[in-house]
Motif scaffolding. Structure first.
Motif, mmCIF file in Angstrom:
data_model
loop_
_atom_site.group_PDB
_atom_site.id
_atom_site.type_symbol
_atom_site.label_atom_id
_atom_site.label_comp_id
_atom_site.label_asym_id
_atom_site.label_seq_id
_atom_site.Cartn_x
_atom_site.Cartn_y
_atom_site.Cartn_z
ATOM 1 N N LYS A 1 13.670 65.694 6.552
ATOM 2 C CA LYS A 1 12.354 65.820 5.922
ATOM 3 C C LYS A 1 12.244 67.141 5.165
ATOM 4 C CE LYS A 1 8.979 64.289 8.306
ATOM 5 N NZ LYS A 1 7.928 64.148 9.358
ATOM 6 N N GLU A 2 12.730 68.218 5.767
ATOM 7 C CA GLU A 2 12.698 69.524 5.114
ATOM 8 C C GLU A 2 13.517 69.514 3.827
ATOM 9 O OE1 GLU A 2 11.155 72.467 5.711
ATOM 10 O OE2 GLU A 2 9.964 71.327 7.147
ATOM 11 N N THR B 1 14.232 66.894 1.811
ATOM 12 C CA THR B 1 13.591 66.121 0.747
ATOM 13 C C THR B 1 12.365 66.851 0.190
ATOM 14 O OG1 THR B 1 12.367 64.859 2.425
ATOM 15 C CG2 THR B 1 14.413 63.901 1.598
ATOM 16 N N LYS B 2 11.677 67.601 1.053
ATOM 17 C CA LYS B 2 10.505 68.365 0.603
ATOM 18 C C LYS B 2 10.919 69.555 -0.256
ATOM 19 C CE LYS B 2 7.400 69.584 3.497
ATOM 20 N NZ LYS B 2 6.787 70.109 4.738
ATOM 21 N N ALA B 3 12.051 70.173 0.080
ATOM 22 C CA ALA B 3 12.464 71.416 -0.577
ATOM 23 C C ALA B 3 13.104 71.197 -1.937
ATOM 24 C CB ALA B 3 13.429 72.179 0.329
ATOM 25 N N GLU C 1 12.893 65.968 -6.920
ATOM 26 C CA GLU C 1 13.156 64.538 -6.731
ATOM 27 C C GLU C 1 14.369 64.065 -7.522
ATOM 28 O OE1 GLU C 1 10.816 60.241 -7.195
ATOM 29 O OE2 GLU C 1 9.710 62.128 -7.372
ATOM 30 N N GLN D 1 15.403 60.574 2.452
ATOM 31 C CA GLN D 1 15.185 60.800 3.883
ATOM 32 C C GLN D 1 16.119 59.976 4.763
ATOM 33 O OE1 GLN D 1 12.748 62.774 5.449
ATOM 34 N NE2 GLN D 1 13.131 62.064 7.526
ATOM 35 N N THR E 1 16.734 73.709 10.466
ATOM 36 C CA THR E 1 15.800 73.879 9.360
ATOM 37 C C THR E 1 15.599 75.328 8.987
ATOM 38 O OG1 THR E 1 13.911 73.934 10.872
ATOM 39 C CG2 THR E 1 14.566 71.794 10.011
#
Length: 365
Positions: free
Chosen positions: A120-121, A123-125, A128, A138, A353
């Protein structure tokens, strides 16, 4: 290249640069399979891209922009060499997953949560578009981290079955003091070059004079200092090859306190004194080395046997679509972490993370 930095880096930001038209990777394609276990093209792509990023981040400045097309060994480029190793790792992953029950290996709730959080970290960081190019969605990241975690746990389980008892006789190390008169020197640019024939004759004469006194000197170290020779020390056994095989052979034939005759080689002249037939510290270190080698050999053999038994299949046509020359991938971290990541232990705890991140960049040609 070790994978230990992989999970640490998974939360970092990638710098992804398109170099040529990228081959389309289909999620339905399978690169490696064994029984019910399989690694899809997207999973293989993500794992390969992160391994690529490790190389480009830490070795790119030494090997240059064309590192992947540079010849690593005769008839094989760096890309071919690295991808071959990665494919072998993917084969190991599928068979290790298939044999988890053999060793009672399972993922804990904490490990599963850490894997999910790390994915999750990531894909957020990341941007896209960059995520898409490295198949870093993810689900894919979670699957890859799951395979890696299983591999780590299975490696430990397999290696824990190794006999860790090593006898003194098997590991025994001797020690010696020696001096060297090398037939090489540094030029103005710092490159090693051979000395002239006259210089070589002069060095040999110095070595011959040193031997005459060394045979009767009570203190080899003090005598070396008197002669202005640099004293060096080494531990060895009959299979040791450094500093020189001929010197080791001569020293290994002596009793404690014995001094070799002049040992002349293409590299220079050596004289040594055997100071101990059993160096405890070196022997203990050798025992650890032997156990480590046993563990590594057992893990490698176990995987090879399983791969053969399970008839592991690898689709090389699909694997070929993943090209390091069509995409540049790097990881940027804080300077302090760049020096520590390679030696840190990988885990799937909350540490996964912790990797810091910087801005990613993308430029398409």
């Amino acid at each position: 290249m070790k994978r230990k930095a992989l999970i640490f880096a998974v939360a970092g930001v990638l710098a992804v640069t398109s170099l040529t038209g990228c081959s389309k990777i289909k999620e339905s394609d399978v690169v490696v399979s064994a029984g019910d276990a399989k690694i899809t093209a997207t999973e293989a792509n993500f794992y390969a891209r992160y391994m690529q990023a490790q190389y480009e981040t830490y070795y790119g400045s030494y090997l240059g922009d064309n590192m992947w097309s540079t010849e690593a060994e005769e008839g094989k480029t760096y890309e071919q060499s690295v991808k071959s190793s990665i494919l072998d790792e993917l084969k190991n992953m599928v068979v290790l997953k298939e044999h988890m029950d053999d060793y009672g290996v399972k993922l804990t709730k904490e490990e599963k949560k850490s894997i999910k959080d790390a994915a999750k970290e990531f894909t957020k960081a990341n941007d896209e578009k960059d995520v898409s190019k490295v198949s870093g969605d993810q689900e894919t990241v979670e699957n890859v981290l799951t395979y890696i975690t299983i591999e780590q746990k299975m490696r430990t389980a397999i290696e824990d079955t190794v006999d860790i008892n090593v006898s003194d006789d098997e590991a025994a190390q001797k020690s010696m003091q020696y001096v060297a008169y090398p037939y090489m020197e540094s030029d103005d640019s710092g490159n090693a070059v051979a000395v002239s024939d006259d210089k070589k004759a002069e060095l040999k004469a110095q070595a011959e004079k040193f031997v005459e006194g060394a045979k009767t000197a009570e203190d080899f170290e003090a005598y070396a200092n008197e002669q202005g020779a640099e004293l060096r020390t080494a531990t060895f056994d009959s299979e040791t090859t450094t500093p020189n095989e001929a010197l080791i052979k001569a020293a290994d034939a002596l009793e404690e306190g014995g001094v070799t005759d002049l040992v002349e080689t293409d590299e220079g002249c050596y004289i040594a004194k055997v100071t101990s037939l059993f160096d405890k510290d070196a022997t203990d270190a050798k025992k650890e080395s032997i156990v480590s080698e046993r563990k590594s050999d057992l893990f490698t053999k176990t995987c090879k046997d399983w791969i053969k038994k399970e008839s592991v299949k690898a689709d090389k046509k699909v694997w070929k679509k993943i090209s390091f020359t069509d995409l540049s991938v790097k990881i940027k971290q804080d300077e302090s972490e760049e020096t520590t990541d390679s030696s840190s232990d990988a885990s799937t705890s909350s540490e996964t993370t912790d990797a810091s991140s910087t801005d990613a960049s993308e430029s398409a040609e």
